[in-house]
Design a protein around this motif. Sequence first.
Motif, PDB file in Angstrom:
ATOM      1  N   ILE C  36     -33.906 -73.783  51.047  1.00 55.26           N
ATOM      2  CA  ILE C  36     -33.008 -73.608  52.176  1.00 55.26           C
ATOM      3  C   ILE C  36     -32.148 -72.373  51.968  1.00 55.26           C
ATOM      4  N   LYS C  43     -35.979 -66.241  52.858  1.00 51.72           N
ATOM      5  CA  LYS C  43     -36.914 -67.342  52.602  1.00 51.72           C
ATOM      6  C   LYS C  43     -38.341 -66.987  53.022  1.00 51.72           C
ATOM      7  N   GLU C 160     -40.843 -73.763  57.974  1.00 53.13           N
ATOM      8  CA  GLU C 160     -40.191 -74.433  59.100  1.00 53.13           C
ATOM      9  C   GLU C 160     -41.135 -75.340  59.883  1.00 53.13           C
ATOM     10  N   GLU C 191     -36.907 -74.946  55.414  1.00 51.93           N
ATOM     11  CA  GLU C 191     -36.444 -75.616  56.639  1.00 51.93           C
ATOM     12  C   GLU C 191     -34.967 -75.401  56.855  1.00 51.93           C
ATOM     13  N   HIS C 192     -34.587 -75.450  58.126  1.00 52.59           N
ATOM     14  CA  HIS C 192     -33.167 -75.430  58.460  1.00 52.59           C
ATOM     15  C   HIS C 192     -32.671 -76.824  58.767  1.00 52.59           C
ATOM     16  N   MET C 194     -31.547 -79.964  57.953  1.00 52.96           N
ATOM     17  CA  MET C 194     -31.071 -80.524  56.683  1.00 52.96           C
ATOM     18  C   MET C 194     -31.501 -81.956  56.466  1.00 52.96           C
ATOM     19  N   VAL C 197     -35.022 -81.932  55.207  1.00 52.27           N
ATOM     20  CA  VAL C 197     -35.172 -81.466  53.825  1.00 52.27           C
ATOM     21  C   VAL C 197     -34.597 -82.471  52.837  1.00 52.27           C
ATOM     22  N   VAL C 206     -31.657 -73.148  46.795  1.00 54.04           N
ATOM     23  CA  VAL C 206     -30.903 -72.465  47.843  1.00 54.04           C
ATOM     24  C   VAL C 206     -30.996 -70.959  47.635  1.00 54.04           C
ATOM     25  N   TYR C 231     -23.496 -70.848  52.957  1.00 52.39           N
ATOM     26  CA  TYR C 231     -23.684 -71.116  54.378  1.00 52.39           C
ATOM     27  C   TYR C 231     -22.456 -70.786  55.194  1.00 52.39           C
TER      28      TYR C 231
END
Lengths: 351, 293, 265
Positions: C36, C43, C160, C191-192, C194, C197, C206, C231
């Motif tokens: 992530i 990524k 994704e 993936e975004h 959360m 994931v 990360v 983030y």
Amino acid sequence: MSVNSGLAARAGGLVAAAAAAIAFPYVFTNPVVTNYGVYAMIFVAVVSAWNIFSGYSGYISLGHAVFFGSGAYAAGIACRDWHIQGEEIFAMLPLAAATGAVIAVPFGLVALRVRRHTFIVITIAFFFIFQLMAYNFSFTGGSTGVAAPFLTWPAQTYNNPFYFMALATAAATIALSWLIRRSRFGLQLRAIRDDEDRARGLGVRPMRVKLSAFVLSAAITALAGGIWFYYLTQVQPPSGFDPLFDLTVVLMAFLGGFGSVAGPVLGALVIEPGQLWLTARYTNDYLAEILLGALFLVVVLFLPRGVIPTGSELITKLRTRGRPAVIPATAIARQETDAPAGSGASSGGLK
Amino acid sequence: MARQIYEAIADGILVGGVYALMAVGLTLIFGVLDIINIAQGVLVILGAYLSYSLSTKMHIDLFVGLLITIPAMFVIGTAVHWLFIRRLRDRERVSMTLLVTYAVALIIEGILYAVYGPNYVELNASYVTSSVHLLGFYLPYIYIYGFILAVVLVVALYLLLYRSRFGRSVRATMQDETAARLVGIDVNRVSAITFGIGVAVTAVGGMVYGATSGGFNPNSGYDLISRLLAIVILGGLGSIGGALAASVFMLTLESLVDIWSPNWAIVVFYAALVLVLVIRPTGFLGRKAVRAQ
Amino acid sequence: MTALLAATGVSKAYGGVQALAGATIEVEEGSIAGLIGPNGSGKTTLFNVITGYERADSGHVSFAGKPITNKGPDKVFGAGIGRTFQLTRIFARLTVLENMLVAAQHKRGNQRRRALELLEFVGIEGHAGLLAGSLSYGQRKLLELAYVLVADPAMILLDEPAGGVNPTLVNHIAERIREQNAQGKTFLIVEHNMEFVMGLCSIVSVLESGTCVASGPPDIIRTDKRVLDAYLGADLDEDESQDENAGASTVTTDVKDGDDDHASE
């Protein structure tokens, strides 16, 4: 409509077409008519061969005249230098095909490394190089070109053996095209056409696949060139390497349906006789040039998928007016005609 | 021998300047529209024939006639774009437009044959045949005038592109068509005008070509487009500076090879084309990479 | 503790932009690993370098002990790594079944049966005869998953897989991944989403500004200060970053939307 009756109808249609093709010169015995037949069959072979490479891979070649002319010249030079006469000249046809294949290897290795539009430009460049060579080398006879030995066949049926030779070549090419389309090789070609990088990421070797198709296409085109040369009994640089040749081939392929098996055949059968008829009636070929260009524009701009596919789409549209559209591609074993929402049986919420 | 070489170089540079003008038009069209305009060669010939008609039928001086032919070619260019090219929007646009422009080239060639016939003609004027004696060489006036005009026009094009609002729109569209649309640029208009400009410059190229080629007919377009394609690809598709440099370089090279073998001189273009595309597909000076399909 | 895939010190720059700066990641055999990081952290670039679609400026990538650095995508695929793409890449003019067959083409024998089985596994076998271009977005995602499986790779990189897909389908995809993992396949997932994931992966790395700033089990990661910094930016209230209850999970959920809602649920 069950799968079986569809297959039977298609098989029946094929048999009928084959029978008609074979019977053609016996029904229309006039050499003027069979002349059309010879040219038409030669171009059916040429366009189908072109399609095996360009139609399936999506790399549009405007340089196939290189192979056509080379095949013609190879046949001619062999007969001239090895003093071959009579019907033995046809034994040189495999040599013509081989010449095309051999030329295609370095040509392809150079040209197939670049992107599609650059590829087109390279094929054009190669075309001009070969035409230039034909004019300037002594062994090609310069502007005079090469002549074929005369055949002492009766005038009335002179065209027929050529017709059958061309027909056999055309039939074999069509069969080959069909086989390739269904094969693993064909699948790889068509995947390359859609997304070459993705195909590579799935293990397809693009250069190998493209080059194989290119060489095969070249060999057949060269063979056709050889037949054409023997029929016409002569070849010169502007006729063997004719700038209009490739555009005509592309037009035929597009008209009938780019990338299909039957499309090129139909395109050739429609356009070639038309072109011959025009040049016979109007002695200057400027008109032919203008018409060719104009027709090409019409097809490319308004019927980009070809007359056949667009026609069949139109018919489907008319027939299914008002009903939800489900677009079947091919008849494959498990085809459930669900409502457009798709099968939601084994999982939830598929869009 | 040395004298011949110097002369060839001088000729090459001068003619290169004129070819630069035609090549710049071609590369501009590619840069903005993603089109390889195969018709550029035959359009040059069309320009030459227009100058020919003005000169022989109406006795208008060749350079003065440009005031008519340049706008005329501009109109023809925008017409071609509007009629045939505007419609092609799908993802195989570059290949398709190549075929379309090839077809347009054939049509124009056919029309030229029909109107003017297949005989070779030449553009004539006093300055075509007379030369100036400079540094021991004879340099035909026409070459010099043509070169000067070419320089003037390239500079004008440069100013247009880099100093005007329209030019900014053109450069924005070259870089990213979608982004250009998003900031309100009328991409269709920009494309049409750019195509028109790219063709209009062929009027000048045509006139000088017609005066210096030693005879042309409708078929001459093929030779021209071969050279132009090689030049723009060598210089980098979309790079104006590259087109300029490549023009002068290639024409000088051809001029030198011509001393040794006139028949094969044009091969330098084909060879260069193939070599470049194999070794360095982006050209030697092209800032802009050849776009992926 | 055997790392099946190891990418060490990978760097890549595009012009002036340093997309990857010494990124390091290891994936254990048989695990489902997550990757992530905020948008622009590199990524997809890392994926591209690992799978050979892009060349690394420096660094090494090895798979099953063998180096695969800078080998082309076909070689990487041949080594046993499959991948999907963020924007689905399918062969639009081939049928769904033909798409499967392309991926299976290097295997001997008739792969039709297997292809159809996999289509059934993901749930789109009814569309086998349709042109892939006619599939909806969600169906394309499933097709991509299916055809990356048909070649039977040992490891699969998913870019994704849940992006832009409705929640029911997301669960469906997660289930399929678990099933394949149970059969021994290793996964690395970008993936975004959360929830997706954290719920699926046993270990999460990360990525931020081209380097891997943290790596560990989901529970630890979601409260790690470095991750939150990555983030949300550096200035964050000490108290909130210590919060270990469900409230903290909102902070890290779907940051893609620029959501800086710190309120607990």
